[in-house]
Scaffold this motif. Structure first.
Motif, PDB file in Angstrom:
ATOM      1  N   GLN B  25     105.625  47.725  67.532  1.00 25.12           N
ATOM      2  CA  GLN B  25     105.202  49.110  67.304  1.00 25.12           C
ATOM      3  C   GLN B  25     106.335  50.038  67.721  1.00 25.12           C
ATOM      4  OE1 GLN B  25     104.394  51.491  69.887  1.00 25.12           O
ATOM      5  NE2 GLN B  25     104.325  50.150  71.696  1.00 25.12           N
ATOM      6  N   THR B  26     106.490  51.103  66.974  1.00 21.79           N
ATOM      7  CA  THR B  26     107.652  51.980  67.144  1.00 21.79           C
ATOM      8  C   THR B  26     107.266  53.373  67.627  1.00 21.79           C
ATOM      9  OG1 THR B  26     107.556  52.563  64.798  1.00 21.79           O
ATOM     10  CG2 THR B  26     109.002  50.733  65.429  1.00 21.79           C
ATOM     11  N   ASN B  27     106.123  53.476  68.304  1.00 18.81           N
ATOM     12  CA  ASN B  27     105.675  54.783  68.764  1.00 18.81           C
ATOM     13  C   ASN B  27     105.536  54.863  70.275  1.00 18.81           C
ATOM     14  OD1 ASN B  27     104.911  56.596  66.290  1.00 18.81           O
ATOM     15  ND2 ASN B  27     104.395  54.495  65.793  1.00 18.81           N
ATOM     16  N   SER B  28     106.138  53.928  70.968  1.00 21.51           N
ATOM     17  CA  SER B  28     106.122  53.951  72.433  1.00 21.51           C
ATOM     18  C   SER B  28     104.719  53.974  73.011  1.00 21.51           C
ATOM     19  CB  SER B  28     106.913  55.166  72.962  1.00 21.51           C
ATOM     20  OG  SER B  28     108.250  55.105  72.523  1.00 21.51           O
ATOM     21  N   HIS B  29     103.791  53.325  72.326  1.00 19.28           N
ATOM     22  CA  HIS B  29     102.436  53.231  72.848  1.00 19.28           C
ATOM     23  C   HIS B  29     102.388  52.304  74.052  1.00 19.28           C
ATOM     24  CE1 HIS B  29     100.178  54.583  68.965  1.00 19.28           C
ATOM     25  NE2 HIS B  29     100.756  55.570  69.602  1.00 19.28           N
ATOM     26  N   ASN B  30     101.498  52.628  74.963  1.00 18.89           N
ATOM     27  CA  ASN B  30     101.379  51.803  76.153  1.00 18.89           C
ATOM     28  C   ASN B  30     100.642  50.501  75.896  1.00 18.89           C
ATOM     29  OD1 ASN B  30     102.634  53.732  77.883  1.00 18.89           O
ATOM     30  ND2 ASN B  30     100.737  54.910  77.902  1.00 18.89           N
ATOM     31  N   TYR B  31      99.561  50.582  75.117  1.00 21.39           N
ATOM     32  CA  TYR B  31      98.686  49.427  74.927  1.00 21.39           C
ATOM     33  C   TYR B  31      99.001  48.716  73.622  1.00 21.39           C
ATOM     34  CZ  TYR B  31      95.636  51.216  78.633  1.00 21.39           C
ATOM     35  OH  TYR B  31      95.119  51.646  79.830  1.00 21.39           O
ATOM     36  N   MET B  32      98.968  47.399  73.683  1.00 18.91           N
ATOM     37  CA  MET B  32      99.039  46.574  72.477  1.00 18.91           C
ATOM     38  C   MET B  32      97.994  45.477  72.572  1.00 18.91           C
ATOM     39  SD  MET B  32     103.135  46.392  71.666  1.00 18.91           S
ATOM     40  CE  MET B  32     102.909  45.815  69.976  1.00 18.91           C
ATOM     41  N   TYR B  33      97.496  45.069  71.391  1.00 18.44           N
ATOM     42  CA  TYR B  33      96.339  44.170  71.331  1.00 18.44           C
ATOM     43  C   TYR B  33      96.549  43.118  70.245  1.00 18.44           C
ATOM     44  CZ  TYR B  33      94.322  48.463  73.303  1.00 18.44           C
ATOM     45  OH  TYR B  33      94.086  49.583  74.065  1.00 18.44           O
ATOM     46  N   TRP B  34      95.966  41.941  70.474  1.00 21.72           N
ATOM     47  CA  TRP B  34      95.846  40.928  69.430  1.00 21.72           C
ATOM     48  C   TRP B  34      94.373  40.637  69.192  1.00 21.72           C
ATOM     49  CZ3 TRP B  34      99.166  39.341  65.996  1.00 21.72           C
ATOM     50  CH2 TRP B  34     100.549  39.374  66.266  1.00 21.72           C
ATOM     51  N   TYR B  35      93.976  40.711  67.901  1.00 17.28           N
ATOM     52  CA  TYR B  35      92.621  40.394  67.474  1.00 17.28           C
ATOM     53  C   TYR B  35      92.665  39.279  66.438  1.00 17.28           C
ATOM     54  CZ  TYR B  35      91.187  45.037  69.219  1.00 17.28           C
ATOM     55  OH  TYR B  35      90.929  46.150  69.983  1.00 17.28           O
ATOM     56  N   ARG B  36      91.551  38.582  66.334  1.00 19.72           N
ATOM     57  CA  ARG B  36      91.329  37.742  65.182  1.00 19.72           C
ATOM     58  C   ARG B  36      90.086  38.245  64.463  1.00 19.72           C
ATOM     59  NH1 ARG B  36      89.999  31.570  66.423  1.00 19.72           N
ATOM     60  NH2 ARG B  36      89.227  31.729  64.286  1.00 19.72           N
ATOM     61  N   GLN B  37      90.105  38.070  63.145  1.00 21.79           N
ATOM     62  CA  GLN B  37      88.969  38.526  62.333  1.00 21.79           C
ATOM     63  C   GLN B  37      88.492  37.382  61.466  1.00 21.79           C
ATOM     64  OE1 GLN B  37      89.617  41.499  59.194  1.00 21.79           O
ATOM     65  NE2 GLN B  37      87.747  42.521  59.861  1.00 21.79           N
ATOM     66  N   ASP B  38      87.233  37.060  61.607  1.00 28.92           N
ATOM     67  CA  ASP B  38      86.609  35.993  60.837  1.00 28.92           C
ATOM     68  C   ASP B  38      85.295  36.515  60.275  1.00 28.92           C
ATOM     69  OD1 ASP B  38      87.693  34.569  63.681  1.00 28.92           O
ATOM     70  OD2 ASP B  38      88.396  33.677  61.809  1.00 28.92           O
ATOM     71  N   THR B  39      84.984  36.074  59.074  1.00 32.78           N
ATOM     72  CA  THR B  39      83.726  36.484  58.436  1.00 32.78           C
ATOM     73  C   THR B  39      82.553  36.139  59.341  1.00 32.78           C
ATOM     74  OG1 THR B  39      84.715  36.098  56.280  1.00 32.78           O
ATOM     75  CG2 THR B  39      82.319  36.285  56.379  1.00 32.78           C
ATOM     76  N   HIS B  41      82.031  37.375  62.276  1.00 31.72           N
ATOM     77  CA  HIS B  41      82.337  37.613  63.687  1.00 31.72           C
ATOM     78  C   HIS B  41      83.019  38.942  63.940  1.00 31.72           C
ATOM     79  CE1 HIS B  41      81.226  33.619  65.204  1.00 31.72           C
ATOM     80  NE2 HIS B  41      81.722  33.143  64.080  1.00 31.72           N
ATOM     81  N   GLY B  42      83.428  39.630  62.915  1.00 37.31           N
ATOM     82  CA  GLY B  42      84.091  40.901  63.112  1.00 37.31           C
ATOM     83  C   GLY B  42      85.439  40.739  63.792  1.00 37.31           C
ATOM     84  N   LEU B  43      85.837  41.760  64.537  1.00 41.04           N
ATOM     85  CA  LEU B  43      87.100  41.759  65.264  1.00 41.04           C
ATOM     86  C   LEU B  43      86.858  41.243  66.674  1.00 41.04           C
ATOM     87  CD1 LEU B  43      88.379  45.265  64.184  1.00 41.04           C
ATOM     88  CD2 LEU B  43      89.538  43.108  63.683  1.00 41.04           C
ATOM     89  N   ARG B  44      87.624  40.241  67.059  1.00 40.05           N
ATOM     90  CA  ARG B  44      87.491  39.682  68.404  1.00 40.05           C
ATOM     91  C   ARG B  44      88.829  39.756  69.130  1.00 40.05           C
ATOM     92  NH1 ARG B  44      84.610  33.931  67.666  1.00 40.05           N
ATOM     93  NH2 ARG B  44      86.026  33.809  65.872  1.00 40.05           N
ATOM     94  N   LEU B  45      88.801  40.293  70.338  1.00 37.13           N
ATOM     95  CA  LEU B  45      90.014  40.534  71.114  1.00 37.13           C
ATOM     96  C   LEU B  45      90.475  39.252  71.794  1.00 37.13           C
ATOM     97  CD1 LEU B  45      91.999  42.697  72.213  1.00 37.13           C
ATOM     98  CD2 LEU B  45      90.405  42.984  74.125  1.00 37.13           C
ATOM     99  N   ILE B  46      91.747  38.905  71.562  1.00 39.36           N
ATOM    100  CA  ILE B  46      92.303  37.685  72.142  1.00 39.36           C
ATOM    101  C   ILE B  46      93.001  37.996  73.460  1.00 39.36           C
ATOM    102  CG2 ILE B  46      93.829  35.719  71.757  1.00 39.36           C
ATOM    103  CD1 ILE B  46      93.579  36.298  68.720  1.00 39.36           C
ATOM    104  N   HIS B  47      94.033  38.834  73.384  1.00 41.05           N
ATOM    105  CA  HIS B  47      94.760  39.286  74.564  1.00 41.05           C
ATOM    106  C   HIS B  47      95.212  40.720  74.330  1.00 41.05           C
ATOM    107  CE1 HIS B  47      95.028  35.432  76.572  1.00 41.05           C
ATOM    108  NE2 HIS B  47      95.612  34.865  75.537  1.00 41.05           N
ATOM    109  N   TYR B  48      95.533  41.432  75.428  1.00 41.45           N
ATOM    110  CA  TYR B  48      96.106  42.751  75.288  1.00 41.45           C
ATOM    111  C   TYR B  48      97.013  43.050  76.471  1.00 41.45           C
ATOM    112  CZ  TYR B  48      92.339  44.531  78.359  1.00 41.45           C
ATOM    113  OH  TYR B  48      91.473  44.769  79.407  1.00 41.45           O
ATOM    114  N   SER B  49      97.732  44.158  76.373  1.00 48.50           N
ATOM    115  CA  SER B  49      98.741  44.486  77.374  1.00 48.50           C
ATOM    116  C   SER B  49      98.872  45.999  77.498  1.00 48.50           C
ATOM    117  CB  SER B  49     100.087  43.900  76.953  1.00 48.50           C
ATOM    118  OG  SER B  49     101.151  44.444  77.707  1.00 48.50           O
ATOM    119  N   TYR B  50      99.112  46.469  78.700  1.00 54.83           N
ATOM    120  CA  TYR B  50      99.342  47.900  78.875  1.00 54.83           C
ATOM    121  C   TYR B  50     100.779  48.228  79.252  1.00 54.83           C
ATOM    122  CZ  TYR B  50      98.026  46.922  83.792  1.00 54.83           C
ATOM    123  OH  TYR B  50      97.917  46.400  85.052  1.00 54.83           O
TER     124      TYR B  50
END
Lengths: 115, 114
Positions: B25-39, B41-50
Protein backbone atom coordinates in the motif's frame (compact mmCIF):
# COMPACT_ATOMS: atom_id res chain seq x y z
CA UNK A 1 -17.95 -10.58 21.83
CA UNK A 2 -18.79 -8.05 19.17
CA UNK A 3 -20.84 -9.22 16.22
CA UNK A 4 -22.72 -8.10 13.11
CA UNK A 5 -25.81 -9.85 11.75
CA UNK A 6 -27.18 -9.22 8.26
CA UNK A 7 -30.15 -10.32 6.20
CA UNK A 8 -29.30 -13.88 5.40
CA UNK A 9 -28.25 -15.27 2.05
CA UNK A 10 -29.76 -14.11 -1.19
CA UNK A 11 -32.25 -11.27 -1.72
CA UNK A 12 -33.88 -11.21 -5.14
CA UNK A 13 -35.83 -8.14 -6.26
CA UNK A 14 -37.38 -6.79 -9.42
CA UNK A 15 -35.86 -3.67 -10.92
CA UNK A 16 -37.58 -0.51 -9.67
CA UNK A 17 -38.66 -1.93 -6.33
CA UNK A 18 -37.21 -0.62 -3.05
CA UNK A 19 -34.20 -2.25 -1.45
CA UNK A 20 -33.72 -2.87 2.25
CA UNK A 21 -30.87 -4.97 3.62
CA UNK A 22 -30.89 -5.42 7.36
CA UNK A 23 -27.87 -5.02 9.65
CA UNK A 24 -27.84 -5.24 13.42
CA UNK A 25 -24.82 -5.27 15.67
CA UNK A 26 -23.63 -5.98 19.18
CA UNK A 27 -20.84 -4.10 20.92
CA UNK A 28 -20.03 -2.87 24.41
CA UNK A 29 -18.48 0.29 22.93
CA UNK A 30 -20.86 3.26 22.97
CA UNK A 31 -19.39 5.00 19.89
CA UNK A 32 -18.93 2.47 17.10
CA UNK A 33 -18.45 3.23 13.43
CA UNK A 34 -20.73 1.32 11.07
CA UNK A 35 -19.95 0.65 7.42
CA UNK A 36 -21.56 -0.83 4.34
CA UNK A 37 -19.22 -2.33 1.74
CA UNK A 38 -20.28 -3.45 -1.74
CA UNK A 39 -18.56 -6.06 -3.86
CA UNK A 40 -19.53 -6.50 -7.48
CA UNK A 41 -18.74 -9.70 -9.34
CA UNK A 42 -14.99 -10.19 -9.88
CA UNK A 43 -14.16 -7.03 -7.97
CA UNK A 44 -12.88 -6.29 -4.48
CA UNK A 45 -15.02 -4.83 -1.70
CA UNK A 46 -15.28 -1.06 -1.62
CA UNK A 47 -16.80 1.32 0.87
CA UNK A 48 -20.38 2.39 0.14
CA UNK A 49 -21.45 4.18 3.34
CA UNK A 50 -20.16 4.89 6.80
CA UNK A 51 -21.62 6.47 9.92
CA UNK A 52 -20.72 7.40 13.43
CA UNK A 53 -23.58 9.72 14.34
CA UNK A 54 -26.72 8.43 15.99
CA UNK A 55 -29.98 9.02 14.08
CA UNK A 56 -28.30 10.80 11.17
CA UNK A 57 -29.06 9.63 7.60
CA UNK A 58 -25.99 8.95 5.45
CA UNK A 59 -26.33 8.80 1.65
CA UNK A 60 -24.10 7.77 -1.24
CA UNK A 61 -24.78 6.65 -4.80
CA UNK A 62 -28.52 6.45 -4.22
CA UNK A 63 -28.21 4.29 -1.11
CA UNK A 64 -28.85 5.52 2.40
CA UNK A 65 -28.60 4.23 5.94
CA UNK A 66 -29.23 5.61 9.41
CA UNK A 67 -27.37 4.48 12.51
CA UNK A 68 -29.83 3.83 15.33
CA UNK A 69 -27.96 3.10 18.54
CA UNK A 70 -31.20 2.49 20.43
CA UNK A 71 -31.88 -0.57 18.28
CA UNK A 72 -28.25 -1.30 17.29
CA UNK A 73 -29.18 -1.16 13.62
CA UNK A 74 -27.75 0.23 10.39
CA UNK A 75 -30.05 -0.94 7.58
CA UNK A 76 -29.18 -0.20 3.96
CA UNK A 77 -31.95 1.20 1.77
CA UNK A 78 -32.55 2.41 -1.74
CA UNK A 79 -35.82 3.68 -3.13
CA UNK A 80 -35.59 2.01 -6.54
CA UNK A 81 -33.36 -0.93 -7.39
CA UNK A 82 -31.27 -0.97 -10.57
CA UNK A 83 -29.78 -3.93 -12.36
CA UNK A 84 -26.32 -2.58 -11.52
CA UNK A 85 -27.07 -2.89 -7.80
CA UNK A 86 -26.67 -6.66 -8.06
CA UNK A 87 -23.70 -7.38 -5.79
CA UNK A 88 -22.58 -8.75 -2.43
CA UNK A 89 -23.11 -6.33 0.45
CA UNK A 90 -21.27 -6.43 3.77
CA UNK A 91 -22.13 -4.55 6.93
CA UNK A 92 -19.17 -3.94 9.25
CA UNK A 93 -18.47 -2.55 12.71
CA UNK A 94 -15.44 -0.74 14.08
CA UNK A 95 -14.87 -0.15 17.76
CA UNK A 96 -11.16 0.52 17.84
CA UNK A 97 -10.42 0.53 21.56
CA UNK A 98 -11.92 -2.90 22.05
CA UNK A 99 -11.08 -4.79 18.89
CA UNK A 100 -7.55 -3.46 18.41
CA UNK A 101 -7.91 -2.41 14.81
CA UNK A 102 -10.20 -5.11 13.51
CA UNK A 103 -13.35 -4.56 11.49
CA UNK A 104 -16.12 -6.95 12.42
CA UNK A 105 -17.87 -8.02 9.20
CA UNK A 106 -21.28 -9.55 8.85
CA UNK A 107 -21.67 -12.66 6.75
CA UNK A 108 -22.71 -10.75 3.66
CA UNK A 109 -25.99 -10.46 1.73
CA UNK A 110 -26.15 -11.19 -1.98
CA UNK A 111 -28.53 -8.86 -3.78
CA UNK A 112 -29.81 -9.93 -7.18
CA UNK A 113 -31.91 -7.53 -9.24
CA UNK A 114 -34.06 -8.99 -12.05
CA UNK A 115 -35.52 -7.06 -15.00
CA UNK B 1 -8.22 6.98 -3.05
CA UNK B 2 -5.87 4.60 -1.30
CA UNK B 3 -3.87 2.28 -3.52
CA UNK B 4 -3.39 -1.34 -2.52
CA UNK B 5 -1.75 -3.79 -4.88
CA UNK B 6 -1.37 -7.54 -4.61
CA UNK B 7 0.80 -10.09 -6.35
CA UNK B 8 0.47 -12.55 -7.85
CA UNK B 9 -3.13 -12.19 -9.02
CA UNK B 10 -3.45 -15.90 -9.59
CA UNK B 11 -1.44 -18.78 -8.18
CA UNK B 12 -1.65 -22.54 -8.54
CA UNK B 13 0.41 -24.78 -6.29
CA UNK B 14 0.39 -28.38 -5.08
CA UNK B 15 -0.35 -29.77 -1.66
CA UNK B 16 2.66 -29.23 0.58
CA UNK B 17 3.95 -26.38 -1.53
CA UNK B 18 5.32 -23.09 -0.27
CA UNK B 19 3.46 -19.90 -1.25
CA UNK B 20 4.02 -16.23 -0.51
CA UNK B 21 1.37 -13.63 -1.28
CA UNK B 22 2.48 -10.01 -1.40
CA UNK B 23 0.66 -6.80 -0.63
CA UNK B 24 1.80 -3.20 -0.93
CA UNK B 25 0.00 0.00 0.00
CA UNK B 26 1.28 3.42 -0.95
CA UNK B 27 -0.67 5.67 1.40
CA UNK B 28 1.31 5.26 4.60
CA UNK B 29 -1.59 3.57 6.33
CA UNK B 30 -0.90 2.15 9.73
CA UNK B 31 -3.05 -0.97 9.51
CA UNK B 32 -2.82 -3.78 7.00
CA UNK B 33 -4.94 -6.92 6.85
CA UNK B 34 -5.14 -10.30 5.14
CA UNK B 35 -8.56 -11.86 4.51
CA UNK B 36 -9.79 -14.93 2.76
CA UNK B 37 -13.15 -15.05 1.03
CA UNK B 38 -15.06 -18.24 0.43
CA UNK B 39 -18.63 -18.75 -0.70
CA UNK B 40 -20.83 -19.11 2.33
CA UNK B 41 -18.25 -17.68 4.73
CA UNK B 42 -17.86 -14.08 3.67
CA UNK B 43 -14.65 -12.26 4.57
CA UNK B 44 -12.55 -13.91 7.26
CA UNK B 45 -9.57 -12.19 8.86
CA UNK B 46 -6.35 -14.20 8.85
CA UNK B 47 -3.75 -11.80 10.24
CA UNK B 48 -3.28 -8.06 10.55
CA UNK B 49 -0.68 -5.50 11.57
CA UNK B 50 -0.58 -1.96 12.87
CA UNK B 51 2.96 -1.18 11.79
CA UNK B 52 6.27 -2.51 10.56
CA UNK B 53 7.37 -5.48 12.61
CA UNK B 54 3.97 -5.88 14.28
CA UNK B 55 1.67 -8.86 13.78
CA UNK B 56 -1.75 -9.56 15.23
CA UNK B 57 -3.57 -12.85 14.97
CA UNK B 58 -6.91 -12.79 13.23
CA UNK B 59 -9.87 -15.13 13.36
CA UNK B 60 -8.64 -17.95 11.08
CA UNK B 61 -4.84 -18.00 11.46
CA UNK B 62 -4.15 -21.74 11.34
CA UNK B 63 -1.78 -22.69 8.53
CA UNK B 64 -0.77 -19.10 7.81
CA UNK B 65 2.13 -16.89 8.78
CA UNK B 66 2.47 -13.20 8.00
CA UNK B 67 5.16 -10.59 8.15
CA UNK B 68 5.06 -6.78 7.90
CA UNK B 69 8.50 -5.76 6.70
CA UNK B 70 7.85 -2.06 6.13
CA UNK B 71 5.00 0.42 6.46
CA UNK B 72 4.07 -0.44 2.86
CA UNK B 73 4.58 -4.20 2.62
CA UNK B 74 2.66 -7.09 4.19
CA UNK B 75 3.23 -10.72 3.22
CA UNK B 76 1.15 -13.84 3.78
CA UNK B 77 3.03 -17.15 3.91
CA UNK B 78 1.63 -20.63 3.42
CA UNK B 79 4.49 -22.99 4.21
CA UNK B 80 2.68 -26.29 3.68
CA UNK B 81 -0.26 -25.46 1.47
CA UNK B 82 -3.36 -27.64 1.69
CA UNK B 83 -6.44 -27.86 -0.59
CA UNK B 84 -8.51 -26.24 2.19
CA UNK B 85 -6.51 -23.06 1.59
CA UNK B 86 -7.84 -22.75 -1.94
CA UNK B 87 -9.54 -19.37 -1.75
CA UNK B 88 -9.64 -15.75 -2.85
CA UNK B 89 -7.27 -13.67 -0.70
CA UNK B 90 -7.67 -9.96 -0.14
CA UNK B 91 -5.25 -7.53 1.39
CA UNK B 92 -6.55 -4.28 2.85
CA UNK B 93 -5.16 -1.20 4.52
CA UNK B 94 -6.53 1.43 6.88
CA UNK B 95 -5.34 4.65 8.41
CA UNK B 96 -7.22 4.14 11.67
CA UNK B 97 -7.40 7.85 12.38
CA UNK B 98 -10.15 8.68 14.81
CA UNK B 99 -11.09 5.07 15.13
CA UNK B 100 -12.85 4.94 11.77
CA UNK B 101 -10.81 2.03 10.38
CA UNK B 102 -12.22 2.50 6.88
CA UNK B 103 -10.49 -0.21 4.85
CA UNK B 104 -9.26 -0.10 1.27
CA UNK B 105 -8.98 -3.45 -0.45
CA UNK B 106 -6.55 -4.72 -3.04
CA UNK B 107 -7.70 -6.56 -6.19
CA UNK B 108 -7.29 -10.02 -4.66
CA UNK B 109 -5.20 -13.12 -5.29
CA UNK B 110 -6.89 -16.32 -6.35
CA UNK B 111 -4.99 -19.29 -4.93
CA UNK B 112 -5.61 -22.87 -5.98
CA UNK B 113 -3.97 -25.73 -4.09
CA UNK B 114 -4.14 -29.01 -6.00
Amino acid sequence: GDSVTQTEGLVTLTEGLPVMLNCTYQTIYSNPFLFWYVQHLNESPRLLLKSFTDNKRTEHQGFHATLHKSSSSFHLQKSSAQLSDSALYYCALSDLPYNQGKLIFGQGTKLSIKP
Amino acid sequence: EAAVTQSPRNKVTVTGGNVTLSCRQTNSHNYMYWYRQDTGHGLRLIHYSYGAGNLQIGDVPDGYKATRTTQEDFFLLLELASPSQTSLYFCASSDGTGGALEQYFGPGTRLTVL
